[in-house]
Design an enzyme around this catalytic site. Structure first.
Site, short mmCIF file in Angstrom:
data_model
loop_
_atom_site.label_atom_id
_atom_site.label_comp_id
_atom_site.label_asym_id
_atom_site.label_seq_id
_atom_site.Cartn_x
_atom_site.Cartn_y
_atom_site.Cartn_z
N HIS C 60 0.96 -1.26 0.08
CA HIS C 60 -0.21 0.03 0.07
C HIS C 60 0.81 1.21 -0.20
O HIS C 60 1.32 1.70 1.08
CB HIS C 60 -0.92 0.03 1.21
CG HIS C 60 -1.90 1.10 1.27
ND1 HIS C 60 -3.28 0.86 1.91
CD2 HIS C 60 -1.84 2.34 0.84
CE1 HIS C 60 -3.97 1.95 1.60
NE2 HIS C 60 -3.16 2.91 1.11
N HIS C 62 1.67 5.03 -2.16
CA HIS C 62 1.07 6.18 -3.23
C HIS C 62 2.41 6.59 -3.78
O HIS C 62 3.36 7.43 -3.14
CB HIS C 62 0.36 7.15 -2.32
CG HIS C 62 -0.72 6.73 -1.75
ND1 HIS C 62 -1.84 6.67 -2.57
CD2 HIS C 62 -1.03 6.32 -0.61
CE1 HIS C 62 -3.08 6.20 -1.64
NE2 HIS C 62 -2.33 6.03 -0.54
N LEU C 63 2.66 6.56 -5.33
CA LEU C 63 4.06 7.15 -5.84
C LEU C 63 3.69 8.00 -6.55
O LEU C 63 4.64 8.70 -7.07
CB LEU C 63 4.51 6.04 -6.64
CG LEU C 63 4.93 4.43 -6.25
CD1 LEU C 63 5.48 3.70 -6.94
CD2 LEU C 63 6.03 4.75 -5.11
N ARG C 64 2.49 8.69 -6.63
CA ARG C 64 2.14 9.96 -7.10
C ARG C 64 2.47 10.17 -8.77
O ARG C 64 1.66 11.41 -9.06
CB ARG C 64 2.86 11.17 -6.48
CG ARG C 64 2.73 11.20 -4.71
CD ARG C 64 1.44 11.13 -4.42
NE ARG C 64 1.36 11.39 -3.03
CZ ARG C 64 0.19 11.02 -2.21
NH1 ARG C 64 -1.01 10.61 -2.89
NH2 ARG C 64 0.07 11.24 -0.90
N ASN C 94 -4.79 6.43 -6.90
CA ASN C 94 -5.18 7.93 -6.82
C ASN C 94 -4.24 9.10 -7.54
O ASN C 94 -3.59 9.98 -6.85
CB ASN C 94 -5.57 8.47 -5.44
CG ASN C 94 -4.44 8.18 -4.69
OD1 ASN C 94 -3.44 7.49 -4.75
ND2 ASN C 94 -4.52 9.18 -3.44
N ASP C 152 -9.26 3.20 -2.51
CA ASP C 152 -8.44 4.06 -1.64
C ASP C 152 -8.65 5.44 -2.14
O ASP C 152 -8.30 6.42 -1.15
CB ASP C 152 -7.12 3.62 -1.62
CG ASP C 152 -6.29 4.12 -0.27
OD1 ASP C 152 -6.77 3.93 0.67
OD2 ASP C 152 -5.15 4.68 -0.49
N HIS C 179 -10.83 1.08 1.36
CA HIS C 179 -10.52 2.15 2.50
C HIS C 179 -12.14 2.05 2.92
O HIS C 179 -12.82 2.86 2.46
CB HIS C 179 -10.06 3.62 1.82
CG HIS C 179 -10.11 4.71 2.66
ND1 HIS C 179 -8.79 5.50 3.01
CD2 HIS C 179 -10.91 5.26 3.47
CE1 HIS C 179 -9.10 6.28 3.87
NE2 HIS C 179 -10.27 6.20 3.98
N ASN C 278 -5.22 9.62 7.44
CA ASN C 278 -6.51 8.90 7.25
C ASN C 278 -6.40 7.69 6.81
O ASN C 278 -5.85 7.19 5.81
CB ASN C 278 -7.48 9.75 6.11
CG ASN C 278 -8.84 9.33 6.04
OD1 ASN C 278 -9.29 8.61 7.07
ND2 ASN C 278 -9.43 10.01 5.20
N ASP C 305 1.15 2.58 3.62
CA ASP C 305 0.45 3.81 3.29
C ASP C 305 1.26 4.96 3.00
O ASP C 305 0.73 5.93 3.16
CB ASP C 305 -0.61 4.01 4.33
CG ASP C 305 -1.85 4.87 3.67
OD1 ASP C 305 -1.89 5.00 2.41
OD2 ASP C 305 -2.69 5.17 4.33
#
Lengths: 318, 173, 428
Positions: C60, C62-64, C94, C152, C179, C278, C305
């Site tokens: 989990h 987030h590599l953006r 996302n 997510d 999520h 979150n 995360d």
């Protein structure tokens, strides 16, 4: 013992002695208000910046007048939009302001925590003029001052505070201040307007205003934001006003010499009826006047910052 | 090492002499008022007023002034026990006699003059001190002096008043 | 090209191995695991005193990229991964544009391959544009290389959409990672609803907003016979519901993140925006429940995360700051310090939650040191004591509440496909 504080962020960590000092000093400042020259040179040459991220003509004017009556130079700086929209961080904005070489910054912000964050990056003394739902310490102090002035004491008084406790910074500062000074405080609100575990702060909680107001010495009404109704925090203005509004009928249940307070601005006919607001028991206007004296005391006492020591008042101090 | 330079009797005599000097210097006692600098200056002022009444039968108004907020050393020293100024009469057009316990650097007197002028516009301001210990830093002189005592910087002049300290005495340490 | 890892302690939970063994690697695969292997043609790494485990997988992150390259890129994220000891990461959808189409999935995969550091596995959005209204082209997304689906980016509020997503996805035998948050209950919320939110004057997010959705999603998935994985479990009630569901024989897996077993909402008291995430940091009782859930196996995986944010996102008012913290480079030390060193988990259990189970949930043939498996291997130094220093992070972002924290244990070496990608804090 010196007055060691450089910042005033809240009353949560204030000691009763400190509060006493603020109030006593404010009393001295209030004594100059009936003079022709309502000004002392105590902070001559100091610069105070009113940094207001949230509009509040009342509080800003009160701080401005307080600083001017101490002979400080005052600059009002209003930042109307949040820094997010400008591509600048909060810290960037604050540093720019401090580059104006201020000694003290009076901060108002709709977000909790901003004054505390600023103490970590700025050199100036920071005075919290209200942050989000967190604290409004000078309001708390001026309310204590007004109570002490009218009732000659705070300890042992029965105080009821009514209305939107959950969203109120005024309520939080007053809860800390009143309980520290030994008052017997009861909060009255519907459960939806009470924040989680508020009883942990040493207050009683009630939902029945008629019952709670019996024998009260001080009745403190909070402003209700009418838009809260849309989030189902109360069903209607009418119901809120009926159950939690202060009117002549309910006020009769309090002590005969009870005083009625409100931090303003009022919603006449909602949390407080016009008859009560304009009655002899109402001290709402005095609260405003006392606000100036209390803010003078705060600015004056914090001005010495960490190097404060107490001046000997015998003539040979200098 | 402390040295007593005045006891209860000595203080009484000195205050009596000062009262005589006040009467002598002011033709019209109705135009004068005493303003004592807190704390102890106000007590001395009350004692002098009482003596003046004994001697001349005239009641002179007495006020007390707090100079905390007029000091030039805020930031070095912050007083947390300032007491309110208490001058219940109009000082406009009056001959004001400022009363202080000790004249030292002259800075308190300067502050007191500023504080007085913010209350009103007296015709004249005179200065009465119980002890003048020297080392003035400003061009200020006393019109009435109880006693001149040359001191060193290290010495401390301590004045005790019955009303506040339980006894009348002046010592140098 | 042969590589011989010698003299280390090998922990391979899949094969129930915890012994001092040598491992021989050839052509990216493990070819031999035995005592005292001798091979003169192999490059030898003496790992005396170190622990050799199957390559860690952070399921989990987030590599953006694409869209928010100022926060992180696949390149910097992959560097951060191998620095933190991870041989594989699974990245959330996302991005901008959202990973709801094969083009973005293919872009992420190809960028990951180009970096040639950690394996990068995309998780595709379960709904189109992450709006929670219509399900995305799930079959095509999986064909193009997505390993799982997730909401997510935006939790599916509409239970009917959730039902159809599970129902449709069932045919592909992959998990939907959810999520769990009832968004209607958390409007404007920035921290856990508690006595601390009361005194701080910050709007709360009640834990019931999480736990009720945990129950809803498990209930729907089981009604449909689909696979559900609960992302970042943070509160006591969620743990209890999952424990109960597993006892009922319902199919569910879940993960928690290191901050939920390390910090409570007391940390918010400074208004440090690096304590804003979150789900939010919860209370002491919740931390206790998370640890108990990890210990008794209710919680299957630990995932970071990893949520990088720039200064412009974090040096702000608490209300305005973005949610999330970076985690790839603190996950191993926090797990070893807070769980293994404190005897909540054995080292073997920790490896299960960091490698074996994530591989299983994502359907990857990884998480083992069996002969023939991909030579994705992490070497741990469980004795190393140091303080976390965000300025040393390989991640582009430094938003961590753990800066300065003293920890014990670190990744010593990261081997991906038989090649050493990181050794002693240096990327090779």
């Amino acid at each position: 013992m010196g007055f060691k504080r450089k910042h005033l962020i809240g009353l949560e960590d204030a000691t009763p002695e400190e509060i006493e000092t603020y109030l006593n000093t404010a009393e001295s400042f209030k004594s100059i208000f009936d003079r022709k020259i309502k000004k002392v040179p105590a902070l001559r040459g100091r610069t105070v910046i009113n940094l207001f991220f949230e509009n509040s003509t009342r509080t800003r004017t009160s701080f401005e007048l307080a600083a001017k009556r101490l002979s400080a130079d005052v600059i009002n700086f209003s930042v109307s939009t949040s820094s997010v929209s400008k591509g600048e961080t909060l810290i960037d904005t604050a540093k720019t302001i401090e580059a104006l070489e201020s000694d003290m910054i009076v901060v108002r912000h709709s977000c909790s925590g901003v004054p505390l964050l600023l103490t970590k990056t700025l050199k100036s003394g920071i005075v919290n003029a209200g942050d989000g739902m967190h604290e409004h310490p000078t309001q708390g102090l001026l309310d204590l001052f007004t109570i002490r002035e009218k009732k000659k004491k705070i300890k042992g008084l029965k105080i009821v505070m009514v209305g939107d406790i959950a969203h109120s910074r005024v309520a939080r500062s007053n809860i800390y201040g009143m309980t520290k000074m030994g008052a017997d405080l009861t909060l009255v609100a519907p459960p939806t307007l009470l924040p989680k575990d508020i009883e942990n702060l040493g207050v009683k909680v009630d939902h029945d205003l008629r019952k709670a107001v019996k024998g009260a010495d001080v009745v403190y009404m909070l402003r209700i934001q009418l838009e809260r109704q849309k989030r189902n925090l109360f069903p209607s203005i009418r119901e809120f006003s009926t159950l939690y509004g202060m009117d002549e009928d309910k006020l009769k249940l309090a002590n005969k010499d009870a005083i009625v307070m409100h931090p303003g601005p009022m919603n006449r006919g909602v949390e407080i009826s016009s008859e009560v607001a304009d009655s002899e028991q109402s001290v709402i206007c005095e609260q405003v006047t006392n606000g100036i004296a209390v803010r003078m005391a705060v600015l004056y006492l914090l001005a010495g910052g960490e190097t404060n020591e107490i001046a000997s008042l015998s003539g040979q101090g200098n | 090492m402390s040295k007593k330079i005045m006891d209860k009797d000595g203080l009484g005599k000195t205050l009596a002499r000062l009262a005589h000097e006040v009467i002598e210097k002011n033709d019209n006692l109705d135009e004068i008022a005493l303003v004592g600098i807190r704390s102890r200056g106000d007590l001395i002022a009350m004692r002098i007023a009482a003596r003046v009444k004994e001697i001349s039968g005239k009641s002179i108004p007495v006020g007390a002034i707090d100079i905390t907020f007029y000091r030039d050393d805020v930031g070095l020293k912050i007083a947390k026990d300032a007491q309110p100024t208490d001058v219940k009469f109009s000082i406009d057009g009056k001959n004001i006699i400022l009363v202080d316990d000790v004249l030292y650097t002259g800075r308190s007197t300067r502050a007191a003059i500023d504080a007085l002028l913010d209350i009103g516009r007296p015709k004249t301001i005179q200065l009465l001190v119980l002890i003048d210990r020297g080392h003035k830093q400003l061009p200020i002189h006393a019109d009435y002096v109880g006693k001149n005592i040359p001191t060193s910087f290290k010495e401390i002049v301590e004045i005790k008043m019955q009303e506040m300290d339980g006894e009348d005495s002046i010592t140098i340490t | 090209m042969k590589l011989l890892l010698s003299a280390g302690r090998v922990i391979d939970p899949a094969n129930k191995i915890d012994d001092f063994l040598d491992i021989l690697i050839e052509d990216g695969k493990i070819v031999k695991v035995a005592k005292d292997i001798k091979d003169k043609t192999a490059k030898v790494e003496n790992l005396k005193g170190k622990v050799i485990v199957p390559g860690l997988i952070d399921m989990h992150v987030h590599l953006r990229e694409p869209g928010f390259e100022y926060k992180e890129t696949i390149a910097t994220g992959a560097r951060s991964a191998v620095m933190g000891g991870f041989t594989s990461v699974a990245c959330m959808p996302n991005t901008e544009p959202v990973m709801d189409n094969t083009a973005v999935v293919e872009l992420v995969i190809s960028k990951g391959k180009k970096e040639n550091l950690a394996n990068v596995f995309p998780i595709a959005s379960v709904s189109k544009h992450a709006k929670g209204e219509e399900i995305s082209d799930i079959g095509m997304l999986l064909n193009s290389g997505a390993v799982a689906l997730s909401d997510d980016a935006a939790p599916l509020m509409n239970a009917e959409v959730m039902r159809r997503a599970f129902e449709y996805t069932k045919q592909f035998n992959v998990s939907i990672i959810t999520h769990c948050e009832d968004k209607n209950m958390t409007i404007d919320g920035v921290m856990n609803e508690s006595f601390n939110s009361t005194t701080l004057g910050l709007r709360g997010m009640a834990s019931v907003a999480e736990s009720l959705m945990v129950y809803r999603n498990i209930a729907i998935a089981n009604y449909m016979g689909a696979l559900v994985h609960i992302a970042h479990v943070s509160c006591k009630e969620s743990v209890e519901i999952i424990r109960w569901a597993k006892k009922q024989g319902m199919k569910v897996t879940c993960e928690t993140a290191p901050h939920y077993f390390t910090l409570t909402d007391e940390a918010v008291k400074t208004y440090d925006t690096n304590t804003k995430m979150n789900p939010p940091l919860r209370g002491a009782e919740d931390v206790k429940a998370i640890k108990a859930g990890l210990k008794d196996g209710t919680i299957d995986c630990i995932a970071s995360d990893h949520a990088p944010h720039g200064r412009i996102d974090k040096e702000l008012e608490y209300n305005y700051a973005s949610f999330g913290i970076v985690g790839l480079e603190t996950m191993v030390p926090l797990t070893l310090t807070e769980l293994v060193d404190k005897k909540i988990l054995t080292l073997e259990q920790a490896v299960e939650k960091l490698s074996v189970m994530p591989a299983k949930v994502l359907g990857l043939k990884k998480g083992t040191l069996s002969v023939g498996a991909d030579a994705d291997i992490t070497v741990l130094d469980i004795e190393k004591k140091y303080n976390v220093d965000v300025n040393k992070f390989e991640s582009k972002s430094k938003n961590s509440p753990f800066n300065g924290k003293s920890v014990k244990g670190a990744a010593f070496m990261t081997i991906v496909g038989g090649e050493i990608k990181m050794k002693e804090g240096k990327i090779l």
